[in-house]
Write an enzyme that holds these catalytic residues in place. Structure first.
Site, PDB file in Angstrom:
ATOM      1  CB  SER A  98      45.187 -17.399  13.498  1.00  0.00           C
ATOM      2  OG  SER A  98      43.973 -17.491  14.163  1.00  0.00           O
ATOM      3  CG  ASP A 236      41.190 -14.727  15.391  1.00  0.00           C
ATOM      4  OD1 ASP A 236      40.258 -14.242  14.722  1.00  0.00           O
ATOM      5  OD2 ASP A 236      41.768 -15.788  15.077  1.00  0.00           O
ATOM      6  CG  ASP A 238      42.373 -15.395  10.972  1.00  0.00           C
ATOM      7  OD1 ASP A 238      42.271 -15.356  12.213  1.00  0.00           O
ATOM      8  OD2 ASP A 238      42.277 -16.454  10.324  1.00  0.00           O
ATOM      9  CG  ASP A 240      39.515 -17.852  12.201  1.00  0.00           C
ATOM     10  OD1 ASP A 240      39.956 -17.081  13.077  1.00  0.00           O
ATOM     11  OD2 ASP A 240      40.072 -18.925  11.893  1.00  0.00           O
TER      12      ASP A 240
HETATM   13 MG    MG Z   1      41.982 -17.062  13.511  1.00  0.00          MG
END
Ligand code: MG
Length: 435
Positions: A98, A236, A238, A240
């Site tokens: 992340s 960020d 990844d 999400d």
């Molecule tokens: Mg993330």
């Protein structure tokens, strides 16, 4: 070896497993593949752009195959893209840490509805690993791996079906050389935007810390101003998460984005975390509060709610998926900005002074603080996460830090003076208990 594995097991929290991508983590990826493959027959696996992600991904797929399951390699993709792909499988596994620094990596396991593995599912995997109880399939039952190409295309199609496009906006996108690089600039161009791409090569060498906080997004703010863009977007590692800056190049706090998304969706019932601003309560929505962490918001949305989010930049659109989706959020924000300038919208929202700080815990546990904090005579006390005291004109939240021996204190009030008064009283109460 046993001790090392136990140490890693503690990292299997609500956000999955995280750690420095060393020998132990790679070995753990193989074991997780073996453990997941025991129960889930078809698993799609994606990875973010970290340099260790291919090694982690192949180790996990090896485990799946050895257990007799099928593993599908979805390539470099964001977590929400994998979450949508997981609909077609029994489970999804995302290789990502992340927003952690580039030397970290991790694994997040997802259900077909996009929600992270729940507690019983995580315990099942942990037990298999702790007991070293892996079944390796016999030679004639081992499956082969396949490549799953369509994840990005399908995510873009899904989003385009919700937005008519034709947005003639200029957007600066900072992907931080993370997973959003492979989708957000393309999506925004398809929506009709003129895109200025910053750090959109998926190298895994992050040019600035990959957490989308105001202090990390100086280049985005500057570029948005200098290019005269309508907005700036950042993700960020990844993707999400999404945070944004307005047409003046000013960072938009997550609490403001929470209100903007809720209004745009015409959501009646929303789910957010206990630390989100009281501004959301003043807007007339039904608000359900959870513990801090997007996994708790996602869990609560299973029970109902039109939209969920937390001010750190996780936005969940339950009609699409229970996974926070920074890519869908980008399209939604562009649609909002196409109707009115973001700076005007943000300025029209209620704003309250917020103070955040921390203090050494000296070993005291949070529940011991409650009697002392109650001497501040709050109107109500909530124990959803830590201790939250609500007052007529503000609130105070005390939580244990998840990573350091510290107590975190958050305060919001209708005036600066009241915020400082609450903050000082909170610190005093903690000090008196702590000794
Ligand atoms: Mg993330």
């Amino acid at each position: 070896m046993r001790v090392k594995i136990k140490a890693i097991m503690k990292l299997f929290g609500t956000s999955g497993i995280r750690g420095i991508a060393n020998k132990d983590l790679i070995q753990l990826a193989l074991k997780i593949g073996l453990a997941v493959g025991k129960t889930y027959g078809n698993v799609v696996v994606g990875g973010d752009t970290r340099t260790s992600s291919p090694a982690m991904k192949h180790a996990l797929i090896s485990g799946l195959l050895a257990a007799g399951a099928r593993g599908y390699d979805a390539g470099v993709i964001p977590t929400p893209t994998l979450a949508l792909a997981a609909r077609e499988f029994d489970a999804g596994a995302m290789i990502t840490a992340s927003h952690n620094p580039p030397e970290y990596n991790g694994i997040k396991l997802l259900n077909p509805d996009g929600a992270a593995f729940g507690s019983p599912q995580r315990r099942q995997i942990e037990t298999a690993i702790s007991n070293n109880s892996f079944d390796v399939a016999s030679w004639d039952e081992i499956k082969s791996s396949s490549v799953y190409y369509q994840a990005i295309e399908k995510h873009i199609e899904q989003i385009l079906s919700d937005f008519p496009g034709g947005f003639k906006l200029k957007v600066v996108v900072d992907c931080g050389c993370g997973a959003a690089s492979v989708i957000t600039p393309h999506l925004l161009r398809k929506l009709g935007c003129s895109v200025v791409a910053l750090n959109c090569h998926p190298s895994g060498f992050f040019p600035h810390p990959i957490e989308p906080t105001e202090s990390n997004l100086g280049d985005l703010m500057k570029a948005t101003r200098e290019f005269g863009a309508d907005l700036g977007i950042a993700h960020d590692g990844d993707a999400d998460r999404l945070m944004a800056v307005d047409d003046k190049g000013n960072f938009i706090p997550g609490d403001k984005l929470l209100v903007l998304f809720t209004q745009a969706l015409e959501a009646k019932e929303i789910v957010t975390t206990i630390d989100a601003s009281m501004a959301i309560d003043k807007m007339g929505f039904t608000v359900i509060r959870t513990r801090v962490g997007d996994t708790y918001v996602s869990e609560e949305l299973k029970r109902g709610g039109d939209f969920g989010g937390e001010p750190s930049g996780s936005w969940i659109f339950p009609n699409i998926s229970l996974c926070p989706d920074g890519i869908y959020a980008a399209a939604r924000l562009v649609a909002i900005a196409s109707r009115q300038k973001l700076s005007q919208l943000v300025n029209s929202l209620p704003s309250y002074p917020l103070l955040r700080g921390s203090i050494s815990s000296n070993g005291i546990i949070i529940s011991k603080l409650e009697p002392q904090l109650k001497t501040m005579e709050p109107l109500s006390v909530s124990n959803v996460d830590g201790i939250k005291l609500s007052f007529k004109d503000g609130w105070l939240l005390v939580r244990a830090s998840g990573t350091e021996p510290k107590i975190r204190l958050t305060v919001e009030a209708k005036s600066e003076a009241k915020a400082h008064q609450l903050y000082d009283s909170g610190i005093k109460a903690i000090k008196e208990c702590r000794g």
